[in-house]
Design an enzyme around this catalytic site. Sequence first.
Site, short mmCIF file in Angstrom:
data_model
loop_
_atom_site.label_atom_id
_atom_site.label_comp_id
_atom_site.label_asym_id
_atom_site.label_seq_id
_atom_site.Cartn_x
_atom_site.Cartn_y
_atom_site.Cartn_z
N LYS A 1 -6.01 -11.74 -12.92
CA LYS A 1 -6.12 -11.66 -11.47
C LYS A 1 -7.58 -11.48 -11.07
O LYS A 1 -8.33 -10.73 -11.71
CB LYS A 1 -5.26 -10.48 -10.98
CG LYS A 1 -5.17 -10.29 -9.49
CD LYS A 1 -4.22 -9.12 -9.21
CE LYS A 1 -4.16 -8.75 -7.75
NZ LYS A 1 -3.24 -7.60 -7.54
N SER B 1 1.97 -4.47 -5.51
CA SER B 1 1.33 -5.75 -5.77
C SER B 1 1.74 -6.46 -7.05
O SER B 1 1.38 -7.61 -7.26
CB SER B 1 -0.20 -5.58 -5.77
OG SER B 1 -0.65 -5.19 -4.50
N SER C 1 -0.14 -8.30 -4.06
CA SER C 1 -1.35 -9.09 -4.07
C SER C 1 -1.51 -9.95 -5.31
O SER C 1 -2.42 -10.78 -5.38
CB SER C 1 -2.56 -8.15 -3.93
OG SER C 1 -2.67 -7.27 -5.03
#
Length: 465
Positions: free
Chosen positions: A78, A177, A153
């Site tokens: 990520k 997330s 996220s």
Amino acid sequence: MAVRVHAFTDDALGEHDGVAIAELIRRGELSAAEVAKAARERATRVNPELNALVVDMDTPLVSADRDALLYGVPTYVKDNTDVAGLPTQHGSAAWRAQAAKAHGPFTKQFLSTGMTVLGKTTLPEFGLNATTEFADAAPTHNPWATGFSSGASSGGSAAMVAAGVVPIAHGNDGGGSIRIPAACCGLVGLKPTRGRHIDGPQARSMPINLISEGVLTRTVRDSATYFAAAERFWRNPALPPVGLVEGPAQRRLRIGVLTEPITGAPLDPQVRAVHDDTVALLESLGHEVRPIAYPVDRGFADDFATYWAMLAYLLGLTGKFTLDRTFDPARLDPFTRGLAARFRGTALRAPAVLYRLSRLRHAYAASFRDIELVVSPVLASLTPPLGYLSPDQPFDEVFDRLLNYVTYTPLANVTGAPALSLPMGASADGLPIGMMFSAAHGDERTLLELAYSLEAARPFRRIQQ
């Protein structure tokens, strides 16, 4: 009409999960190089439709440890986590990041599992939103229906795993997330206990650390194997070991049921139906299931909202020092700026809010005296269409929508407890619906054991069918 996008085909990856790929490599039937090549070809085919990648590395980062449990399994990191040689942009246009000079602290633990890093995945600006959308760029699309959000996220990682590009990808969870994109994209997403893995710089700088590092996968055994592999590199001596969980336990559990959102928002009828069905399944497996009360009151949601806004405010205030001199808070997206402005109006409440939030860990722990797990929805409503939570929409509307949407997930972040999203059903339109299972601090093992039994009893839907 919903458009479904996936990359599954008859190549080196096939329909294997990460554990199967690693085993094929160990036996010499595949090589790490040909698996990485297949994954990159899959990404090339589907990413134009999904927009889930930030960086596609010219030369994949291959592990030197052939004995690692997940050696050769392709993955992504990520884009809020430093990988040497790659920029870390945090989903923001407020500055232009330079290439990281070294791996971040957690990155070293992540790489120790043996996986091959192919690049970095999208997230909304600084992970502050629950959809991977941007004010100045195209959104990340959900592979199950490209007109819908992939969650956030860790939305880019979720999209790559759900679409079959890789079997496992990095995510982190500061308010849901990992669990939110897992629910939106039909994946397994386990947020670990605070401190289970090595913290990154963001977590270490928070007044109250909300962030836990982890992964998103398509199978329970991939998540379980990842936890065991990461533990070989470093284990927090303050927490009980997870070890390698290889299947369900025989014991029957006492499971508390939370149904109604703490905010008072309505629970979508389709989410309620999957929740009720999951409770019935747990009972059919012999578990003792009963309703329980929240260990917090409605004021928790208000306190979390204040803290969430405070993080945006501090970001704008300190970005030039913590990120880069070129950081310009005026270039933050409208939602981040709106959060910061909201905090300025409530700043006097901050000391009391921090005090109350910091003490919730004890109330949460006490709630597990008579139960082992809690089941609830992950989200109060169905996965929204793209645009509904977009950062360029009026702030007050998006903020209210988010509070009612993510009502279940933040408690585990504030208290530091582990929580797991599993794909237990689907909407009438075929979009995944996730259920959340929460445990006492340090008890990821029980979550994984239950997850194995649920996966066996109700095999998870496959996007390619």
